[in-house]
Scaffold this active site. Structure first.
Site, short mmCIF file in Angstrom:
data_model
loop_
_atom_site.label_atom_id
_atom_site.label_comp_id
_atom_site.label_asym_id
_atom_site.label_seq_id
_atom_site.Cartn_x
_atom_site.Cartn_y
_atom_site.Cartn_z
N CYS A 1 5.10 3.63 -2.09
CA CYS A 1 3.88 3.35 -1.32
C CYS A 1 4.21 2.77 0.05
CB CYS A 1 2.97 2.40 -2.08
SG CYS A 1 3.70 0.78 -2.33
N ASP B 1 4.91 -0.30 0.74
CA ASP B 1 4.49 -1.70 0.90
C ASP B 1 5.70 -2.63 0.89
OD1 ASP B 1 1.99 -0.74 1.02
OD2 ASP B 1 1.32 -1.46 -0.92
N CYS C 1 -0.98 -3.33 -0.11
CA CYS C 1 -2.32 -3.11 -0.65
C CYS C 1 -2.93 -4.43 -1.14
CB CYS C 1 -2.24 -2.12 -1.80
SG CYS C 1 -1.52 -2.84 -3.28
N CYS D 1 2.35 -3.06 -8.20
CA CYS D 1 2.17 -4.03 -7.11
C CYS D 1 2.60 -5.42 -7.56
CB CYS D 1 0.71 -4.03 -6.65
SG CYS D 1 0.00 -2.37 -6.49
#
Ligand code: FES
Length: 150
Positions: free
Chosen positions: A35, A37, A60, A104
């Site tokens: 992603c 991140d 995110c 995450c």
């Protein structure tokens, strides 16, 4: 019903302990290659206790909420205890994350571990490399147990 718990929304909208720490004793930066991140965790350590912690997350909402929750969880902990913080514990403390957002919380676990490792390395504290298992640096190479979905 929202996909996200009230706690996730709260920590996303009002993240605790955000920001760069100028005099950090350890800094851990990890990223998720899928992603894109990135999470950076700063810790201050006195007499083996994490006395202060802050983070910067380019990511995110779930990553921001996970880092915020992780900082609250490890503040005041003995440093070896912080190594036991699991992504599952972070997700549970947030009253859950949707399955495709669990990766995450993995970033938060890895960032804490990377910060502790950095602290040990910078202060010449001997440790058994096995406690870090798969080296945190490899988080950039592959996805550990995280979901590949971004
Ligand atoms: Fe990348 Fe949440 S950490 S989508």
């Amino acid at each position: 019903m929202s996909l996200y718990s009230d706690k996730v929304m709260d920590h996303f909208q009002h993240p605790r302990n955000v920001g760069k720490m100028e005099d950090a004793d350890g800094i851990g930066e990890v990223g998720n290659a899928v992603c894109g991140d990135i999470m950076r965790m700063y810790i201050k350590v006195r007499d083996g206790i994490i006395t202060d912690v802050s983070f910067i997350t380019f990511g995110c909402g779930s990553a921001i909420a996970s880092s915020s929750m992780a900082t609250e969880m490890i503040k005041g902990m003995p440093i070896e205890k912080a190594l036991e913080l699991s992504n599952k514990a972070v997700a549970e403390a947030l009253d859950g994350l949707p399955a495709h957002k669990l990766h995450c919380s993995v970033l938060a676990e890895e960032a804490v571990r990377a910060a502790v490792k950095d602290y040990y390395d910078k202060h010449d504290i001997a440790y058994d490399p096995a406690i870090f298992g798969c080296d945190v640096a490899c988080a950039h190479e592959h996805d550990h147990d995280a979901s590949p979905e971004a």
